[in-house]
Scaffold this motif. Sequence first.
Motif, short mmCIF file in Angstrom:
data_model
loop_
_atom_site.label_atom_id
_atom_site.label_comp_id
_atom_site.label_asym_id
_atom_site.label_seq_id
_atom_site.Cartn_x
_atom_site.Cartn_y
_atom_site.Cartn_z
N GLN A 56 0.81 -1.21 0.00
CA GLN A 56 0.00 0.00 0.00
C GLN A 56 0.85 1.27 0.00
OE1 GLN A 56 -2.94 -1.09 -1.04
NE2 GLN A 56 -4.06 0.12 0.42
N ASN A 57 2.04 1.18 0.58
CA ASN A 57 2.93 2.34 0.66
C ASN A 57 3.91 2.41 -0.51
OD1 ASN A 57 1.89 3.47 3.07
ND2 ASN A 57 2.97 1.92 4.25
N GLY A 58 3.61 1.70 -1.59
CA GLY A 58 4.42 1.79 -2.80
C GLY A 58 5.63 0.88 -2.83
N GLY A 59 5.62 -0.13 -1.98
CA GLY A 59 6.74 -1.07 -1.96
C GLY A 59 6.92 -1.78 -3.28
N LYS A 60 8.16 -2.19 -3.58
CA LYS A 60 8.47 -2.85 -4.85
C LYS A 60 7.79 -4.22 -4.91
CE LYS A 60 12.35 -4.31 -7.73
NZ LYS A 60 11.86 -5.61 -8.10
N MET A 61 7.08 -4.44 -5.98
CA MET A 61 6.41 -5.72 -6.21
C MET A 61 7.05 -6.38 -7.43
SD MET A 61 3.93 -5.96 -3.98
CE MET A 61 4.88 -5.14 -2.74
N VAL A 62 6.88 -7.66 -7.56
CA VAL A 62 7.37 -8.38 -8.74
C VAL A 62 6.17 -8.88 -9.53
CG1 VAL A 62 9.60 -9.05 -7.79
CG2 VAL A 62 7.64 -10.51 -7.42
N THR A 63 6.36 -8.94 -10.83
CA THR A 63 5.29 -9.42 -11.70
C THR A 63 5.28 -10.95 -11.70
OG1 THR A 63 6.69 -9.54 -13.65
CG2 THR A 63 5.59 -7.42 -13.22
N ALA A 64 4.21 -11.51 -12.22
CA ALA A 64 4.11 -12.96 -12.34
C ALA A 64 5.22 -13.49 -13.24
CB ALA A 64 2.74 -13.36 -12.89
N GLU A 65 5.56 -12.73 -14.29
CA GLU A 65 6.63 -13.15 -15.20
C GLU A 65 7.98 -13.19 -14.47
OE1 GLU A 65 4.44 -10.64 -15.99
OE2 GLU A 65 3.21 -11.80 -17.37
N GLU A 66 8.24 -12.19 -13.62
CA GLU A 66 9.49 -12.16 -12.86
C GLU A 66 9.56 -13.34 -11.89
OE1 GLU A 66 10.55 -7.42 -12.55
OE2 GLU A 66 8.85 -8.17 -11.39
N VAL A 67 8.46 -13.66 -11.27
CA VAL A 67 8.41 -14.80 -10.36
C VAL A 67 8.69 -16.09 -11.13
CG1 VAL A 67 6.92 -16.18 -8.87
CG2 VAL A 67 6.89 -13.69 -8.70
N ASP A 68 8.07 -16.23 -12.30
CA ASP A 68 8.32 -17.43 -13.13
C ASP A 68 9.80 -17.56 -13.47
OD1 ASP A 68 5.70 -18.28 -13.15
OD2 ASP A 68 5.22 -17.33 -15.07
N GLU A 69 10.44 -16.44 -13.83
CA GLU A 69 11.86 -16.47 -14.15
C GLU A 69 12.69 -16.91 -12.94
OE1 GLU A 69 13.24 -12.76 -15.78
OE2 GLU A 69 11.64 -12.72 -17.27
N GLN A 70 12.36 -16.36 -11.77
CA GLN A 70 13.09 -16.72 -10.55
C GLN A 70 12.91 -18.20 -10.22
OE1 GLN A 70 11.79 -14.03 -7.47
NE2 GLN A 70 12.55 -12.23 -8.56
N ILE A 71 11.71 -18.70 -10.37
CA ILE A 71 11.42 -20.11 -10.09
C ILE A 71 12.18 -21.00 -11.06
CG2 ILE A 71 9.62 -21.89 -10.19
CD1 ILE A 71 7.72 -19.74 -9.01
N ASN A 72 12.19 -20.62 -12.33
CA ASN A 72 12.91 -21.41 -13.32
C ASN A 72 14.41 -21.46 -13.02
OD1 ASN A 72 10.81 -22.36 -14.94
ND2 ASN A 72 10.69 -20.42 -16.04
N VAL A 73 14.97 -20.36 -12.56
CA VAL A 73 16.38 -20.34 -12.20
C VAL A 73 16.63 -21.30 -11.03
CG1 VAL A 73 18.20 -18.92 -11.16
CG2 VAL A 73 16.86 -18.03 -13.07
N LEU A 74 15.72 -21.32 -10.06
CA LEU A 74 15.88 -22.20 -8.91
C LEU A 74 15.73 -23.67 -9.26
CD1 LEU A 74 13.92 -20.20 -6.19
CD2 LEU A 74 16.38 -20.56 -6.30
N PHE A 75 14.75 -23.99 -10.08
CA PHE A 75 14.46 -25.38 -10.38
C PHE A 75 15.24 -25.93 -11.57
CE2 PHE A 75 10.66 -24.52 -7.80
CZ PHE A 75 10.75 -25.58 -6.94
N HIS A 76 15.76 -25.05 -12.40
CA HIS A 76 16.51 -25.48 -13.59
C HIS A 76 17.79 -24.67 -13.73
CE1 HIS A 76 12.87 -27.64 -14.66
NE2 HIS A 76 12.19 -26.53 -14.53
N PRO A 77 18.68 -24.75 -12.74
CA PRO A 77 19.88 -23.90 -12.78
C PRO A 77 20.78 -24.20 -13.97
CG PRO A 77 20.04 -25.54 -11.04
CD PRO A 77 18.65 -25.63 -11.60
N ASP A 78 20.79 -25.41 -14.49
CA ASP A 78 21.65 -25.75 -15.63
C ASP A 78 21.21 -25.07 -16.91
OD1 ASP A 78 23.11 -27.35 -13.93
OD2 ASP A 78 22.01 -29.18 -14.46
N LYS A 79 19.92 -24.85 -17.08
CA LYS A 79 19.40 -24.22 -18.28
C LYS A 79 19.76 -22.74 -18.37
CE LYS A 79 15.29 -26.95 -19.26
NZ LYS A 79 13.82 -26.87 -19.41
N ASN A 80 20.04 -22.14 -17.22
CA ASN A 80 20.23 -20.68 -17.18
C ASN A 80 21.70 -20.25 -17.14
OD1 ASN A 80 17.35 -19.95 -16.92
ND2 ASN A 80 17.51 -21.19 -15.07
N LYS A 81 22.59 -21.14 -17.52
CA LYS A 81 24.02 -20.78 -17.50
C LYS A 81 24.43 -20.18 -18.82
CE LYS A 81 25.62 -23.87 -13.97
NZ LYS A 81 26.47 -24.95 -13.57
#
Length: 81
Positions: A56-81
């Motif tokens: 509510q006070n303007g804190g930084k939020m992440v989009t669904a796409e950004e979350v998907d990217e972060q999850i993919n990096v965590l679950f598929h670290p070899d693909k992101n090298k």
Amino acid sequence: METIGIRQKLHQFIDTIEDKKAEAIYTLFEDEIEQDEWEYSDDFKAELDKRYEYYQNGGKMVTAEEVDEQINVLFHPDKNK
């Protein structure tokens, strides 16, 4: 081990177990799983309130796409090298 680590290990375990084991675990906790109302702890409610206030006070939020990217990096670290 912290609760978050325990939860992650349980999720991994449940995701990979045989059907019979999953059914047995479900049977053990069926009453709790099937409850109509979930009661959140005071700590969890306070954390949700804190995060909502931050938003509510303007804190930084992440989009669904950004979350998907972060999850993919965590679950598929070899693909992101």
